[in-house]
Design a protein around this motif. Sequence first.
Motif, PDB file in Angstrom:
ATOM      1  N   GLY A   1       0.839  -1.195   0.000  1.00 20.40           N
ATOM      2  CA  GLY A   1       0.000   0.000   0.000  1.00 20.40           C
ATOM      3  C   GLY A   1       0.868   1.236   0.000  1.00 20.40           C
ATOM      4  N   GLN A   2       0.439   2.244   0.763  1.00 17.60           N
ATOM      5  CA  GLN A   2       1.201   3.486   0.835  1.00 17.60           C
ATOM      6  C   GLN A   2       1.369   3.921   2.296  1.00 17.60           C
ATOM      7  OE1 GLN A   2       1.852   7.569  -1.627  1.00 17.60           O
ATOM      8  NE2 GLN A   2      -0.128   6.610  -1.836  1.00 17.60           N
ATOM      9  N   GLU A   3       2.614   4.251   2.646  1.00 18.51           N
ATOM     10  CA  GLU A   3       2.913   4.775   3.973  1.00 18.51           C
ATOM     11  C   GLU A   3       2.905   6.298   3.927  1.00 18.51           C
ATOM     12  OE1 GLU A   3       6.363   1.910   5.596  1.00 18.51           O
ATOM     13  OE2 GLU A   3       6.588   2.512   3.488  1.00 18.51           O
ATOM     14  N   PHE A   4       2.555   6.887   5.056  1.00 17.93           N
ATOM     15  CA  PHE A   4       2.515   8.353   5.171  1.00 17.93           C
ATOM     16  C   PHE A   4       3.157   8.744   6.501  1.00 17.93           C
ATOM     17  CE2 PHE A   4       0.150  12.262   6.491  1.00 17.93           C
ATOM     18  CZ  PHE A   4       0.522  13.086   5.439  1.00 17.93           C
ATOM     19  N   PHE A   5       4.212   9.536   6.419  1.00 13.55           N
ATOM     20  CA  PHE A   5       4.946   9.968   7.605  1.00 13.55           C
ATOM     21  C   PHE A   5       4.759  11.475   7.774  1.00 13.55           C
ATOM     22  CE2 PHE A   5       7.120   6.477   5.489  1.00 13.55           C
ATOM     23  CZ  PHE A   5       7.239   5.542   6.510  1.00 13.55           C
ATOM     24  N   PHE A   6       4.617  11.918   9.027  1.00 16.44           N
ATOM     25  CA  PHE A   6       4.340  13.343   9.221  1.00 16.44           C
ATOM     26  C   PHE A   6       5.006  13.878  10.493  1.00 16.44           C
ATOM     27  CE2 PHE A   6       0.973  10.610  10.726  1.00 16.44           C
ATOM     28  CZ  PHE A   6       0.711  11.042  12.016  1.00 16.44           C
ATOM     29  N   GLU A   7       5.381  15.139  10.393  1.00 14.78           N
ATOM     30  CA  GLU A   7       6.029  15.833  11.505  1.00 14.78           C
ATOM     31  C   GLU A   7       5.666  17.315  11.395  1.00 14.78           C
ATOM     32  OE1 GLU A   7      10.375  15.177  13.449  1.00 14.78           O
ATOM     33  OE2 GLU A   7      10.351  15.720  11.333  1.00 14.78           O
ATOM     34  N   GLU A   8       5.362  17.954  12.511  1.00 15.59           N
ATOM     35  CA  GLU A   8       5.001  19.373  12.503  1.00 15.59           C
ATOM     36  C   GLU A   8       5.964  20.144  13.399  1.00 15.59           C
ATOM     37  OE1 GLU A   8       0.863  19.667  13.612  1.00 15.59           O
ATOM     38  OE2 GLU A   8       0.309  18.024  12.273  1.00 15.59           O
ATOM     39  N   LYS A   9       6.411  21.300  12.917  1.00 20.16           N
ATOM     40  CA  LYS A   9       7.324  22.146  13.705  1.00 20.16           C
ATOM     41  C   LYS A   9       6.721  23.536  13.850  1.00 20.16           C
ATOM     42  CE  LYS A   9      11.737  19.951  12.651  1.00 20.16           C
ATOM     43  NZ  LYS A   9      12.925  20.015  11.786  1.00 20.16           N
ATOM     44  N   ASP A  10       6.692  23.999  15.086  1.00 26.02           N
ATOM     45  CA  ASP A  10       6.148  25.331  15.378  1.00 26.02           C
ATOM     46  C   ASP A  10       7.258  26.369  15.161  1.00 26.02           C
ATOM     47  OD1 ASP A  10       4.821  27.489  16.277  1.00 26.02           O
ATOM     48  OD2 ASP A  10       4.451  26.764  18.298  1.00 26.02           O
ATOM     49  N   ASP A  11       7.453  26.753  13.878  1.00 27.29           N
ATOM     50  CA  ASP A  11       8.598  27.621  13.546  1.00 27.29           C
ATOM     51  C   ASP A  11       8.203  28.883  12.774  1.00 27.29           C
ATOM     52  OD1 ASP A  11       7.905  26.585  11.129  1.00 27.29           O
ATOM     53  OD2 ASP A  11       9.830  25.644  10.687  1.00 27.29           O
ATOM     54  N   TYR A  12       6.889  29.151  12.685  1.00 26.57           N
ATOM     55  CA  TYR A  12       6.382  30.373  12.030  1.00 26.57           C
ATOM     56  C   TYR A  12       6.761  30.487  10.551  1.00 26.57           C
ATOM     57  CZ  TYR A  12       5.810  31.584  16.927  1.00 26.57           C
ATOM     58  OH  TYR A  12       5.463  31.557  18.249  1.00 26.57           O
TER      59      TYR A  12
END
Length: 301
Positions: free
Chosen positions: A32-43
């Motif tokens: 199938g398909q993998e989805f990786f995610f990361e969020e940074k609070d850097d404006y």
Amino acid sequence: MSAIFSPGKLMLTSEYFAIDGALVLAVPTKLGQEFFFEEKDDYQSLILWEALHQNKPWLKAVIDYKTWQILETNIPSSAEFIVKTLKNVQKLSATKFKNDFTYHLKTNLQFPADFGLGSSSTLMNNLAEWADIDPFYLNTISLGGSGYDIAVAKEKSAVLFQSKPEIRYEKVDFNPSFKNELIFIHLNQKQDSREGINLYKSKKKSQELVNEFSDITKKILLCNELEKFSELMMIHERKISDFIEIPTVKEKIFSDCPVFVKSLGAWGGDFVMSAKFGGFKDYFWEKGFTTVFEWPDLINL
């Protein structure tokens, strides 16, 4: 990075008639398909998009989601589609792309893109799960289609699916006693399903014919014998062939095959399903079709 996974799919019954509400039986694939995610609070208000095909870099894009400008990319047309889809995610989501965070989003398609196992539907479902939005609606406004592939990706199960009068689906236990006799052969090309759908839509159809495919699907789900299953698959092929006025894949390519051969999804490409017979691998290899999967290698049930 956190991760989400959606399986690919194979549509076993109803093909084009899914659009008009015929009952569809579809199964999930191991890949199938993998989805990786990361969020940074850097404006920064940026999306760093990275797409891999079988762990190899394919698409990169840097997107400013305040203006929806593509700042950098290696494939502009593909980046435009990502922008369109992520704009829809922003509209539907209560939280995503509403702040000044930088989002690092990475996908990995585990199967070759020409397999037709659902590179788009697995992406839509992964994005919807990540953003906590309706995957069917995201798919409708971003791509279109009946949505059966979204149901498989979402449920990670075999499903019975119907697109009309409204989308309805249920997980089903499709575990035929003869499943290890079934094989899947790739036809060495990706079929443009939109082209096939346009041909189908140009032809007048009756509700009675749509219902006939629903009935075949129900019978296939209850099938206990390979002989009966084969017979139903051949009836199914003949009905679609007569309607869209295209020869069956068996007539075109495998006329000397001793068992049934059935197209899966849009006719003319992707995978076909058949059953084992003496020397089946040599038979398909000699015709130039070297990608032959047995049920346990491909289907995740």
